[in-house]
Design a protein around this motif. Structure first.
Motif, PDB file in Angstrom:
ATOM      1  N   ASP A 200      52.369   1.597  -4.690  1.00 12.69           N
ATOM      2  CA  ASP A 200      51.259   2.503  -4.433  1.00 12.69           C
ATOM      3  C   ASP A 200      50.341   1.810  -3.435  1.00 12.69           C
ATOM      4  N   VAL A 201      50.156   2.413  -2.266  1.00 16.29           N
ATOM      5  CA  VAL A 201      49.281   1.850  -1.235  1.00 16.29           C
ATOM      6  C   VAL A 201      48.264   2.909  -0.841  1.00 16.29           C
ATOM      7  N   TRP A 202      47.020   2.502  -0.693  1.00 14.20           N
ATOM      8  CA  TRP A 202      45.988   3.460  -0.274  1.00 14.20           C
ATOM      9  C   TRP A 202      44.874   2.704   0.454  1.00 14.20           C
ATOM     10  N   GLU A 203      43.967   3.455   1.036  1.00 14.19           N
ATOM     11  CA  GLU A 203      42.817   2.855   1.705  1.00 14.19           C
ATOM     12  C   GLU A 203      41.562   3.648   1.377  1.00 14.19           C
ATOM     13  N   THR A 204      40.431   2.957   1.414  1.00 12.46           N
ATOM     14  CA  THR A 204      39.140   3.564   1.123  1.00 12.46           C
ATOM     15  C   THR A 204      38.099   2.969   2.065  1.00 12.46           C
ATOM     16  N   THR A 205      37.211   3.813   2.567  1.00 12.00           N
ATOM     17  CA  THR A 205      36.067   3.326   3.321  1.00 12.00           C
ATOM     18  C   THR A 205      34.820   3.510   2.465  1.00 12.00           C
ATOM     19  N   TYR A 206      34.178   2.396   2.137  1.00 13.40           N
ATOM     20  CA  TYR A 206      32.955   2.416   1.342  1.00 13.40           C
ATOM     21  C   TYR A 206      31.758   2.466   2.285  1.00 13.40           C
ATOM     22  N   LEU A 207      30.882   3.422   2.083  1.00 15.85           N
ATOM     23  CA  LEU A 207      29.645   3.477   2.855  1.00 15.85           C
ATOM     24  C   LEU A 207      28.598   2.678   2.088  1.00 15.85           C
ATOM     25  N   GLN A 208      28.575   1.394   2.349  1.00 17.81           N
ATOM     26  CA  GLN A 208      27.709   0.480   1.615  1.00 17.81           C
ATOM     27  C   GLN A 208      26.285   0.559   2.163  1.00 17.81           C
ATOM     28  N   LEU A 209      25.358   0.827   1.290  1.00 15.24           N
ATOM     29  CA  LEU A 209      23.953   0.895   1.668  1.00 15.24           C
ATOM     30  C   LEU A 209      23.309  -0.436   1.298  1.00 15.24           C
ATOM     31  N   LEU A 210      22.948  -1.218   2.327  1.00 17.74           N
ATOM     32  CA  LEU A 210      22.449  -2.567   2.109  1.00 17.74           C
ATOM     33  C   LEU A 210      20.929  -2.604   2.307  1.00 17.74           C
ATOM     34  N   PRO A 211      20.197  -3.253   1.407  1.00 14.88           N
ATOM     35  CA  PRO A 211      18.743  -3.348   1.534  1.00 14.88           C
ATOM     36  C   PRO A 211      18.328  -4.584   2.325  1.00 14.88           C
ATOM     37  N   GLY A 212      17.056  -4.647   2.668  1.00 17.47           N
ATOM     38  CA  GLY A 212      16.487  -5.843   3.249  1.00 17.47           C
ATOM     39  C   GLY A 212      16.606  -5.923   4.755  1.00 17.47           C
ATOM     40  N   GLU A 213      16.106  -7.026   5.301  1.00 20.17           N
ATOM     41  CA  GLU A 213      16.155  -7.271   6.731  1.00 20.17           C
ATOM     42  C   GLU A 213      17.483  -7.920   7.107  1.00 20.17           C
ATOM     43  N   ASP A 214      18.085  -7.435   8.175  1.00 22.41           N
ATOM     44  CA  ASP A 214      19.353  -7.987   8.685  1.00 22.41           C
ATOM     45  C   ASP A 214      20.402  -8.139   7.578  1.00 22.41           C
ATOM     46  N   PRO A 215      20.661  -7.091   6.798  1.00 20.67           N
ATOM     47  CA  PRO A 215      21.575  -7.233   5.667  1.00 20.67           C
ATOM     48  C   PRO A 215      23.033  -7.406   6.075  1.00 20.67           C
ATOM     49  N   VAL A 216      23.438  -6.871   7.236  1.00 26.27           N
ATOM     50  CA  VAL A 216      24.823  -7.057   7.660  1.00 26.27           C
ATOM     51  C   VAL A 216      25.049  -8.525   8.032  1.00 26.27           C
ATOM     52  N   LEU A 217      24.071  -9.133   8.685  1.00 25.01           N
ATOM     53  CA  LEU A 217      24.176 -10.569   8.962  1.00 25.01           C
ATOM     54  C   LEU A 217      24.249 -11.348   7.655  1.00 25.01           C
ATOM     55  N   ASP A 218      23.437 -10.970   6.682  1.00 21.18           N
ATOM     56  CA  ASP A 218      23.470 -11.649   5.392  1.00 21.18           C
ATOM     57  C   ASP A 218      24.836 -11.499   4.741  1.00 21.18           C
ATOM     58  N   TRP A 219      25.440 -10.333   4.890  1.00 20.27           N
ATOM     59  CA  TRP A 219      26.780 -10.090   4.341  1.00 20.27           C
ATOM     60  C   TRP A 219      27.801 -11.022   4.984  1.00 20.27           C
ATOM     61  N   PHE A 242      23.559 -19.322  17.972  1.00 21.35           N
ATOM     62  CA  PHE A 242      24.651 -18.370  17.804  1.00 21.35           C
ATOM     63  C   PHE A 242      24.251 -17.275  16.817  1.00 21.35           C
ATOM     64  N   THR A 243      23.701 -17.670  15.678  1.00 19.40           N
ATOM     65  CA  THR A 243      23.345 -16.701  14.645  1.00 19.40           C
ATOM     66  C   THR A 243      22.315 -15.707  15.148  1.00 19.40           C
ATOM     67  N   THR A 244      21.353 -16.170  15.937  1.00 21.47           N
ATOM     68  CA  THR A 244      20.331 -15.275  16.473  1.00 21.47           C
ATOM     69  C   THR A 244      20.942 -14.256  17.431  1.00 21.47           C
ATOM     70  N   ALA A 245      21.840 -14.719  18.309  1.00 20.96           N
ATOM     71  CA  ALA A 245      22.496 -13.802  19.248  1.00 20.96           C
ATOM     72  C   ALA A 245      23.336 -12.767  18.499  1.00 20.96           C
ATOM     73  N   TYR A 246      24.041 -13.212  17.488  1.00 25.24           N
ATOM     74  CA  TYR A 246      24.877 -12.308  16.689  1.00 25.24           C
ATOM     75  C   TYR A 246      24.004 -11.331  15.906  1.00 25.24           C
ATOM     76  N   ARG A 247      22.905 -11.828  15.364  1.00 19.08           N
ATOM     77  CA  ARG A 247      21.973 -10.966  14.634  1.00 19.08           C
ATOM     78  C   ARG A 247      21.476  -9.821  15.507  1.00 19.08           C
ATOM     79  N   ARG A 251      21.922  -5.831  14.823  1.00 21.13           N
ATOM     80  CA  ARG A 251      20.791  -4.909  14.673  1.00 21.13           C
ATOM     81  C   ARG A 251      21.011  -3.631  15.479  1.00 21.13           C
ATOM     82  N   THR A 252      21.598  -3.767  16.649  1.00 25.95           N
ATOM     83  CA  THR A 252      21.882  -2.591  17.476  1.00 25.95           C
ATOM     84  C   THR A 252      23.026  -1.779  16.897  1.00 25.95           C
TER      85      THR A 252
END
Length: 280
Positions: A200-219, A242-247, A251-252
């Motif tokens: 059994d193979v499947w896929e799912t896309t989770y629409l994760q709602l992240l709080p806080g400032e720069d949460p994707v970077l934190d992830w 590097f982290t600042t440039a990636y952040r 954000r965009t």
């Protein structure tokens, strides 16, 4: 991890990884719900292996499903193993056991039969992990299962922007690239069925709602960014640059909305049950 990343083995930070434990655990619960009952022998404890167990928080969930099981988590990160052993190692409430041992999924070969081999968000770090499927399914007892989930978001901005930044003239000599990723769902299905497994193979896309400032970077500081942070660990100024440039890029790509930052995350799942017959 990103499709292009530093070649050194990353140093893991259990506390950073667990900052988003709720979102990271949800796919494992969805995988766990689709794993069939284990065959076992009356009176015998099921034998379970967790490849890439990390901090052990999801490994412990296996004991909720199979209370009497003998469960071993394997990982190649001393930091993760120490955290897992401290938090979860020892007897389980249902009469089973939970222990953690060093083990690299890139080279792990089962030394005994298992009723379940499971892996949660780990195989994407292992080049050609599909080549190990034969050895792993051969080690299953008849009716046993091999189950895993891996990220399928390597074409998402979080990963493509990271790869592009690593490849810029400023960083490409310091952040050597390697190619690691996952197969398509169809490829996983075919490979496991070719091994004689009900799959059994499947896929799912989770629409994760992240709080806080720069949460994707934190992830990504807990996962995809770990190789970069490891490679630049001896140069804090470069790591900050590097982290600042990636952040700024993140954000965009992932603007903050009125309810938080939406971070879509695609994951691939597979559950393969070994039949009484063998492939071929």
């Amino acid at each position: 991890m990103p499709s292009s990343s530093p070649s050194s083995a990353p140093t893991w930070d259990p506390s950073q990884y667990l900052r988003h434990a709720g979102h990271r655990t949800r796919p494992f619960l969805d995988l766990l719900a689709r794993i069939p009952d284990l065959p076992g022998v009356p009176g015998a404890a099921p034998r379970i292996a967790d490849l890439g167990c990390g901090a052990g928080n999801v490994t412990a969930l296996l004991a909720d499903r199979w209370p009497t099981a003998r469960i071993t988590g394997f990982d190649n990160s001393p930091e993760m193993l120490a955290r897992a052993t401290e938090e979860y190692g020892g007897p389980t409430p249902g009469g089973g056991t939970l222990d953690f041992r060093p083990g690299d999924a890139a080279h792990w070969t089962p030394a005994e039969p298992y009723d379940l081999i499971v892996s949660n968000a780990a195989l994407q770090w292992v080049p050609n992990h599909q080549d190990s499927f034969t050895a792993w399914t051969d080690a299953l007892t008849p009716g046993g299962a091999f189950a895993f989930q891996v990220p399928g978001n390597f074409t998402a901005p979080s990963h493509t922007l990271l790869a592009e930044l690593c490849a810029t003239p400023r960083w490409r000599d310091r952040l050597n690239a390697r190619s690691v990723g996952v197969l398509t769902p169809g490829d996983y299905l075919t490979r496991l069925m070719d091994l004689g497994c009900e799959t059994d193979v499947w896929e799912t896309t989770y629409l994760q709602l992240l709080p806080g400032e720069d949460p994707v970077l934190d992830w990504v500081k807990g996962t995809a960014l770990r190789p970069v942070l490891t490679a630049l660990a001896d140069d804090p100024a470069a790591a900050e640059e590097f982290t600042t440039a990636y952040r700024d890029l993140l954000r965009t790509a992932y603007p903050k909305g009125p309810h938080g930052t939406v971070f879509p995350f695609r994951r691939l799942f597979a559950v393969a049950r070994k039949g009484a017959r063998t492939a071929g």
